[in-house]
Write an enzyme that holds these catalytic residues in place. Structure first.
Site, mmCIF file in Angstrom:
data_model
loop_
_atom_site.group_PDB
_atom_site.id
_atom_site.type_symbol
_atom_site.label_atom_id
_atom_site.label_comp_id
_atom_site.label_asym_id
_atom_site.label_seq_id
_atom_site.Cartn_x
_atom_site.Cartn_y
_atom_site.Cartn_z
ATOM 1 N N CYS A 8 8.129 -11.466 28.021
ATOM 2 C CA CYS A 8 7.672 -12.448 28.998
ATOM 3 C C CYS A 8 8.800 -13.474 29.182
ATOM 4 C CB CYS A 8 6.397 -13.116 28.489
ATOM 5 S SG CYS A 8 5.434 -13.943 29.765
ATOM 6 N N CYS A 80 5.318 -10.266 33.012
ATOM 7 C CA CYS A 80 5.430 -11.198 34.141
ATOM 8 C C CYS A 80 6.625 -10.788 34.994
ATOM 9 C CB CYS A 80 5.536 -12.648 33.678
ATOM 10 S SG CYS A 80 7.072 -13.102 32.884
ATOM 11 N N CYS A 87 15.406 -10.296 33.040
ATOM 12 C CA CYS A 87 15.667 -9.846 31.680
ATOM 13 C C CYS A 87 17.095 -9.341 31.544
ATOM 14 C CB CYS A 87 14.697 -8.724 31.313
ATOM 15 S SG CYS A 87 14.939 -8.130 29.631
#
Length: 140
Positions: A8, A80, A87
């Site tokens: 997340c 999310c 990322c």
């Protein structure tokens, strides 16, 4: 033993709830980790709403994804859109990547009842997802 990473943005709320439920629903089938692309500490609302359902995540820590470098992942679950889009690259050629953008209860402003309802909504969505994931991906 399989390795599952739940990712997340801040590893404070949704990923922590998923981490808790994945551990709750599986019986020594996988090592469950959660991390964020940032660390925001545990969200007290997430801890409280999980406790209401009998799952204690108060001992969890907010971890950065870089802390788990070198682990061979079987599953990387982003919970999310922000984490999925931002990322850093995680080298895991054999990992199955799964994405589900869960509602973020930490962004809700309002009365204590409205905030509680938001955390309950997110928790129940995450609980269902984790139950199905364990049944379909870890048990088989």
């Amino acid at each position: 033993m399989k390795n599952v990473l739940v990712l997340c943005t801040g590893n404070s709320c949704r990923s922590q709830m998923a981490h808790g439920y994945l551990n709750y629903f599986q019986d020594s089938l996988a090592n469950i980790y959660s991390a964020g692309i940032e660390t925001h500490g545990l969200n007290p609302g997430a801890v409280a709403i999980m406790k209401e359902d009998g799952v204690d995540i108060s001992h969890h820590t907010s971890n950065h994804v870089d802390e788990y470098e070198g682990i061979e992942w079987d599953f990387i679950i982003t919970v999310c859109d922000h984490a999925k889009e931002n990322c850093p690259f995680i080298p895991a050629e054999n990992a199955e990547r799964i994405h589900h953008n869960f509602f973020d209860p930490s962004k809700v402003e309002g009365t204590p009842e409205e905030k509680h309802a938001a955390f309950l909504k997110a928790r129940d969505e995450i609980k269902e997802f984790c139950h199905v994931f364990v049944k379909e991906e870890l048990v088989n």
